[in-house]
Structure formats: structure tokens, C-alpha cells
Design a protein around this motif. Sequence first.
Motif, mmCIF file in Angstrom:
data_model
loop_
_atom_site.group_PDB
_atom_site.id
_atom_site.type_symbol
_atom_site.label_atom_id
_atom_site.label_comp_id
_atom_site.label_asym_id
_atom_site.label_seq_id
_atom_site.Cartn_x
_atom_site.Cartn_y
_atom_site.Cartn_z
ATOM 1 N N TRP A 156 7.017 -27.101 26.437
ATOM 2 C CA TRP A 156 5.893 -26.219 26.779
ATOM 3 C C TRP A 156 4.885 -26.144 25.635
ATOM 4 C CZ3 TRP A 156 9.708 -21.888 28.695
ATOM 5 C CH2 TRP A 156 10.336 -22.334 29.860
ATOM 6 N N GLU A 159 3.343 -30.121 25.475
ATOM 7 C CA GLU A 159 2.613 -30.651 26.620
ATOM 8 C C GLU A 159 1.781 -29.614 27.372
ATOM 9 O OE1 GLU A 159 4.877 -33.390 29.074
ATOM 10 O OE2 GLU A 159 6.363 -33.626 27.480
ATOM 11 N N ASP A 160 2.087 -28.323 27.169
ATOM 12 C CA ASP A 160 1.340 -27.273 27.874
ATOM 13 C C ASP A 160 0.459 -26.436 26.964
ATOM 14 O OD1 ASP A 160 2.768 -28.109 30.106
ATOM 15 O OD2 ASP A 160 4.276 -26.531 29.923
ATOM 16 N N GLY A 161 0.761 -26.425 25.654
ATOM 17 C CA GLY A 161 -0.036 -25.624 24.728
ATOM 18 C C GLY A 161 0.430 -24.191 24.590
ATOM 19 N N PRO A 279 -2.810 -28.568 24.667
ATOM 20 C CA PRO A 279 -1.496 -29.082 24.260
ATOM 21 C C PRO A 279 -1.473 -29.466 22.787
ATOM 22 C CG PRO A 279 -2.193 -30.073 26.328
ATOM 23 C CD PRO A 279 -3.371 -29.314 25.811
ATOM 24 N N PRO A 285 -3.273 -31.405 29.405
ATOM 25 C CA PRO A 285 -2.270 -30.466 29.919
ATOM 26 C C PRO A 285 -1.595 -31.003 31.177
ATOM 27 C CG PRO A 285 -4.403 -29.388 29.560
ATOM 28 C CD PRO A 285 -4.633 -30.855 29.474
#
Length: 299
Positions: A156, A159-161, A279, A285
Amino acid sequence: MTNDTTTAEDLFPTRVDEVRDNIARSQPAVWGSAETGPFSAGELEAHDARGYTVLDDFITPEEVRAFSAELDRLAADSALSGDPRLITERTTGAVRSVFEVERLSEVIDALSRSPKVLDRARQILGSEVYLHQTRINYMPSFTGTGFYWHSDFETWHAEDGMPIPRAVSLSIALTDNYPFNGGLMVMPGSHRTFVPAVGATPENNHEESLKAQEAGVPSHEAITELAEQYGIDQFTGAAGSALWFDSNIMHGSGNNITPYPRSNVFMVFNSVDNALVEPFAAKAPRPSHIANRDFTPLR
């Protein structure tokens, strides 16, 4: 409320070029107090130390039947064929997970907003919360494949920030969890240690990682070191039991070669004060059905 795509200081560098030392986490696992929710002071203290809490009989047998019927309905829904929210097993093509289920099921949406769920999430995170991710997981008998050891927060963050591990997951068992049918294993206390992963994030990594995670997983040496330091517990219990666990705890599950299938409802609550930014170790994202970027507090 949506994100403004700002950046933040990277406190947990990962997907690096070479092996680095583990990072001791300074943030708590519990941000609230006994006065702010249903968990007692002792339960919160134990959760902060172990990184997880098991609650037996969290939902009733009637609710288990209702949610199981929703799982069966979604798995058989032809309208989801080809939908990116539906993830299948790499080898058999059987349904492995269905994401963003709160948008596909009014029953599960209501569950995420019920006081027994929402009040605990707010208490652990010490703030208003939103759903970062939801899914239902299926592990069929005989052919169900497990999830390799990993920290959810590592993914998370990369890759998601997600800036820091101020998120908590809830897994509600809809089938009995035995020691032998692929039940979730956790390393108690490992949420205090962040293990940087080696290697760059492949483009569109989510298209394969949701079937079998390869990028972002720790080395055998790192897993061995953590296991020797923290040990391994396993989540077992009857249908209706629940596991609350920290976003950074090291966990995984083995294959299910038994006749007993396993399924669960999985929800991730993130603090609204920990909203996603760009990210930290990916070019773009992940899609919103995997990493929600609407941070409106859940009511």
C-alpha cells in the motif's frame, strides 16, 4: 473528499536496489483509547503489542448465512465476467477474490458501516476512517492457493501512496478456519518492523500480484529472521469469528488441499489523516477498486 495527489516524506523506503536494514516503526498500532470505543484498555494494549486481535462470534450464524449467500451470488454473477474486480486463480481459473464488494453488495456495505465494525476501526486508528479496500476471498477445497508472506502496508505504501501504517484490516470468517485448510498465519509483534523489499515495481503489477504476489515480498532470510524473533500464530476459529490485524504485520497462508473450503470478508480501514498520496515506488497508482482514493469518512 478526494486526494490532491500531493507527495509526502518517504519514511519507509522500499522496492530498493539492494538489501537494506529493516526499519523500526515509531508509529503506534493503536491510536485511540478505551474511552473512544468498544475495545477495553487491556484489549487495546494487547493489540498494540501483538498487532492483531481475534474476536469469536463477531457475527451471528444468521449473518454468516446471509454473507455467504452474497459470496455465492457474486462468484456466480455472469455480469462480473471480465470485470477487473473479479480475480481468478492463475492455474484453475476459479474465483479467488472479488474487490470493491461494498459497491456490489448492499449487505456488505451495511456491514462496513455497522457500529460493531466502524466503532472498532475508529477506536484503533483514533480518527474518522474510510474504506481503503474491500474484497471477498475464496479458498476452495483441494485447489485453493495461499498468499505468500508479506506486509500489506509495504504494497500500500509502494503502489498506493499510503504514507504510514495507520490502517487496520478486518477479516471475518464465513467458513470454519482449521489449522489445515489454509488459515491465515501471522507473526505477532512483527508489525513493529518494516522490511524493505528489493527490486523495482513492474508496470501494472496488480494485474499479476493479486493472483500470486512476487514483487514486494521479503526474502527467505528476512522471513526466517522475523519468524525466529516473533514466532508464528495462526487464525483458527468457527465461522463468524473475526481477525483485526495491523497493516504492517507479516502474514501469509498456505495452500488448501483439504476437502474444507475457506472464505472470508476482508475490509481495510484507513485513517482520514493518512490519506493516499502519489505512490512511493510505482509509476502510477493502482486502480480505485483496489486502492480507494475517495477519503470521505465512513458513516
